[in-house]
Design a protein around this motif. Structure first.
Motif, short mmCIF file in Angstrom:
data_model
loop_
_atom_site.label_atom_id
_atom_site.label_comp_id
_atom_site.label_asym_id
_atom_site.label_seq_id
_atom_site.Cartn_x
_atom_site.Cartn_y
_atom_site.Cartn_z
N TYR A 93 0.81 -1.22 0.00
CA TYR A 93 0.00 0.00 0.00
C TYR A 93 0.85 1.27 0.00
O TYR A 93 0.33 2.35 -0.27
N ASP A 94 2.13 1.15 0.30
CA ASP A 94 3.01 2.32 0.22
C ASP A 94 3.33 2.70 -1.22
O ASP A 94 3.81 3.80 -1.49
N ASP A 95 3.05 1.78 -2.16
CA ASP A 95 3.30 2.01 -3.58
C ASP A 95 2.11 1.48 -4.37
O ASP A 95 2.10 0.32 -4.80
N PRO A 96 1.05 2.28 -4.54
CA PRO A 96 -0.16 1.79 -5.20
C PRO A 96 0.09 1.15 -6.57
O PRO A 96 -0.58 0.18 -6.93
N ALA A 97 1.05 1.66 -7.32
CA ALA A 97 1.33 1.11 -8.64
C ALA A 97 1.78 -0.35 -8.58
O ALA A 97 1.66 -1.09 -9.57
N SER A 98 2.25 -0.80 -7.43
CA SER A 98 2.73 -2.18 -7.29
C SER A 98 1.59 -3.20 -7.41
O SER A 98 1.84 -4.38 -7.65
N PHE A 99 0.34 -2.76 -7.27
CA PHE A 99 -0.79 -3.68 -7.40
C PHE A 99 -1.09 -3.99 -8.87
O PHE A 99 -1.84 -4.92 -9.16
N ALA A 100 -0.50 -3.23 -9.79
CA ALA A 100 -0.71 -3.45 -11.23
C ALA A 100 0.49 -4.16 -11.85
O ALA A 100 0.72 -4.05 -13.05
#
Length: 198
Positions: A93-100
């Protein structure tokens, strides 16, 4: 392969809404707690986002607000979100782009505007948000077969035309927000399958 009937439970998900500091766009990111292929492990160890094999990410959008007494309504436009398989979980959650990251296994498009409702409680002359809710339907517009847990899967086979999701969001922001964001709110969602098209 488990094929869901119309209105049968499709998934449980949890994530966070993010509002960008630069342009006020919104997007939600998170991971799945349950998917229709329940015989496969959805996590590599624990059950937080950093261990999740299946994540989701929305395309950013803008949502105007409307107030009606103690209700604050967010009018989300039609938009898209995608599901990802992370064979080596790496979301945070500290890096939202990591979920994509990982393999894109499906993309959904909301069928219409989504009205998100936040309820305010009043104490004297002060109001404070208590809880937020929303519901939307989304059609499956792209699906890619994938191998996982020793079996071949395709969300089109499991879900049919798409899903209807019911969401609940907390009203207390998560602080501090990651760089580039000014507001982060956690949420959970449960979805039912739309069933087969004729």
């Amino acid at each position: 392969m488990s094929v869901l009937l119309a209105a049968e439970l499709a998934w449980y998900a949890t994530g966070r809404f993010y509002q960008a500091s630069k342009d006020d766009t919104l997007a939600d990111y998170g991971h799945f707690l349950h998917l229709p292929f329940i015989q496969a492990p959805l996590f590599d160890g624990g059950v937080d986002e950093t261990k999740a094999h299946f994540t989701f990410a929305a395309k950013p959008f803008k949502a105007p607000d409307l107030e009606n007494g103690a209700l604050k309504l967010g009018l989300d436009p039609v938009g898209e979100f995608s599901l990802y398989l992370q064979r080596r979980p790496a979301a945070t959650y500290d890096d939202p782009a990591s979920f994509a990251e990982g393999e894109c296994i499906a993309t959904f498009r909301r069928t219409g505007m989504v009205v998100g409702t936040t309820v305010d409680a009043t104490a004297g002359r002060k109001t404070a948000p208590v809880v937020g809710t929303n519901v939307f339907s989304a059609r499956l517009i792209a699906s890619t077969p994938f191998d996982f847990g020793g079996r071949r899967h395709d969300l089109a086979d499991h879900l049919g035309a798409g899903v209807t999701q019911f969401g609940t969001a907390a009203s207390v922001p998560i602080e501090p927000a990651p760089a580039g964001y000014k507001l982060v709110l956690p949420f959970a969602g449960s979805a039912i399958a739309l069933g087969r098209t004729a």
